[in-house]
Design an enzyme around this catalytic site. Sequence first.
Site, short mmCIF file in Angstrom:
data_model
loop_
_atom_site.label_atom_id
_atom_site.label_comp_id
_atom_site.label_asym_id
_atom_site.label_seq_id
_atom_site.Cartn_x
_atom_site.Cartn_y
_atom_site.Cartn_z
N CYS A 109 1.01 -1.23 0.21
CA CYS A 109 -0.15 -0.06 0.00
C CYS A 109 0.91 1.39 0.02
O CYS A 109 1.59 1.43 0.80
CB CYS A 109 -0.92 -0.14 1.25
SG CYS A 109 -1.73 1.38 1.69
N CYS A 116 -2.97 15.31 2.99
CA CYS A 116 -4.08 15.09 2.03
C CYS A 116 -5.00 16.61 2.15
O CYS A 116 -5.25 16.75 3.44
CB CYS A 116 -4.90 13.59 2.29
SG CYS A 116 -6.43 13.74 0.96
N CYS A 120 -11.35 14.40 4.88
CA CYS A 120 -12.35 13.45 5.43
C CYS A 120 -12.43 13.41 6.86
O CYS A 120 -11.39 13.26 7.44
CB CYS A 120 -12.06 11.99 4.65
SG CYS A 120 -12.21 11.84 2.83
N CYS A 123 -10.69 10.21 8.79
CA CYS A 123 -9.43 9.91 8.37
C CYS A 123 -8.29 10.78 9.04
O CYS A 123 -8.08 11.85 9.26
CB CYS A 123 -9.35 10.02 6.78
SG CYS A 123 -7.51 9.86 6.19
N CYS A 339 -6.27 1.30 7.19
CA CYS A 339 -6.49 2.07 6.45
C CYS A 339 -6.95 3.37 7.28
O CYS A 339 -7.73 3.28 8.53
CB CYS A 339 -8.14 1.78 5.96
SG CYS A 339 -7.92 0.45 4.83
N1 SAH Z 1 -7.39 8.99 -0.70
C1 SAH Z 1 -7.85 7.71 -1.19
C2 SAH Z 1 -6.94 6.76 -0.86
C3 SAH Z 1 -6.47 6.73 0.50
S1 SAH Z 1 -7.66 6.07 1.66
C4 SAH Z 1 -9.37 7.46 -0.86
O1 SAH Z 1 -10.10 8.32 0.02
O2 SAH Z 1 -10.00 6.54 -1.45
C5 SAH Z 1 -7.96 4.40 1.45
C6 SAH Z 1 -9.09 4.01 2.20
O3 SAH Z 1 -8.85 4.27 3.69
C7 SAH Z 1 -10.37 4.85 1.62
O4 SAH Z 1 -11.35 3.79 1.23
C8 SAH Z 1 -10.78 5.53 2.98
O5 SAH Z 1 -12.18 5.53 2.91
C9 SAH Z 1 -10.61 4.40 3.99
N2 SAH Z 1 -10.35 4.87 5.66
C10 SAH Z 1 -9.75 6.09 5.61
N3 SAH Z 1 -9.69 6.54 7.13
C11 SAH Z 1 -10.38 5.25 7.44
C12 SAH Z 1 -10.78 4.66 8.94
N4 SAH Z 1 -10.29 5.41 9.93
N5 SAH Z 1 -11.20 3.66 9.09
C13 SAH Z 1 -11.35 2.74 7.93
N6 SAH Z 1 -11.15 3.02 6.82
C14 SAH Z 1 -10.71 4.42 6.67
FE1 SF4 Z 2 -7.58 11.93 1.87
FE2 SF4 Z 2 -7.96 10.38 4.01
FE3 SF4 Z 2 -10.07 11.34 2.47
FE4 SF4 Z 2 -8.50 9.49 1.29
S1 SF4 Z 2 -9.85 9.21 3.11
S2 SF4 Z 2 -9.18 11.37 0.48
S3 SF4 Z 2 -6.39 9.97 2.30
S4 SF4 Z 2 -8.85 12.46 3.77
#
Ligand code: SAH
Ligand code: SF4
Length: 351
Positions: A109, A116, A120, A123, A339
């Site tokens: 990964c 970023c 979100c 995250c 993740c």
């Molecule tokens: N920015 C991209 C890829 C990186 S995040 C994206 O958002 O798709 C990779 C995955 O991790 C995404 O599906 C996101 O929704 C998930 N993710 C982020 N924070 C998380 C958390 N705290 N618990 C579980 N999944 C999470």
């Molecule tokens: Fe960025 Fe995290 Fe949202 Fe993916 S899930 S777009 S890494 S803020």
Amino acid sequence: MTTSTNKTDIKDLTREQLASWLEDRGVENYRAGQILKWIYSRQADTFDIMTDLGKEIRELLSLNFTINRLDKIRIEKSQDGSRKYLFRLGDGNHIESVLIPEKDYYTLCISSQVGCAQGCRFCLTAKGGFVRNLSKGEIIAQVRDILKDPIYSKPITNIVFMGMGEPLANFKNVVGSIDTITDADSGLGFSSRRVTVSTSGLVSKLSALGNETRVNLAVSLNATDNRTRDFLMPVNKKYPIEELLDACRRYNLRPGGKITFEYILIKGINDSAEDANRLAELLKGMRSKINLIPFNEHEGSDFRRPEESVINNFREILNKKGYTVIIRHSKGQDISAACGQLSANRLANSK
Ligand code: SAH
Ligand code: SF4
């Protein structure tokens, strides 16, 4: 492009760019393939060892280029066999990459940005904000450097852009790195079918990804109504669910290909039976599979992971409607490698 001591990281160039650079200096352009094979198949760290090139060419290359590696600061090992790499970049920023063991192979990964900008709410990467895009060479280096580590009991066959950052917000460098990662002749030789780009839903770049690469697409949907998705993912205010799913329907999938929809399950937010039913409606007729990711709890977030029974019920509803559903029980949680748990800059700075 990445430079150190004013030289360019040669990994930033495409094969064509390198070939024409050489041609401009009177060197046969087929030498480009030879040089790249040294770098990717033979893991060369200097131009000196490229003995089939001739001294003058080697000197010319050394004067103008570097073959950068990342500075490996720390490797954390999880009880489940995952390994989290903390790398320091040339400018002092940090990123993380995670190696995840599957039955017969590893998935790697990788990150596409430092931080970023998408913000979100669930995250951890989002918390540090956006710092900068990774160069093409820095993205490739995560793969090349980890391939060099001689510790694996099984091959690394799969690459996922699911580390730090939004890959489609760094489109050019991500697509450039994919070209090299999947180039069987003078790159790293991964199969496109085993490379996946995950996006939060940057609709403006989706069709270009489908047209310019043959990799798998994963879309982080995470909610089934715009109010909830607006709350969780600010990108939804720009590209609401309907627009995102329209773009997915038009996406240039390869024959037999499917889009993976990622769906984080957060207690009391998006985990109800109504959500499961709505999700099934939204994805109707789409060539898709669903990846449920029970929320990985982390400090600084009040969100909670639902009970197992709720997770299983959510899955059951989708299964009954004929969907392929995988529950992704994230690995590496004990080392914060799961993740949404990556935040290398914050970690490194707190030491
Ligand atoms: N920015 C991209 C890829 C990186 S995040 C994206 O958002 O798709 C990779 C995955 O991790 C995404 O599906 C996101 O929704 C998930 N993710 C982020 N924070 C998380 C958390 N705290 N618990 C579980 N999944 C999470
Ligand atoms: Fe960025 Fe995290 Fe949202 Fe993916 S899930 S777009 S890494 S803020």
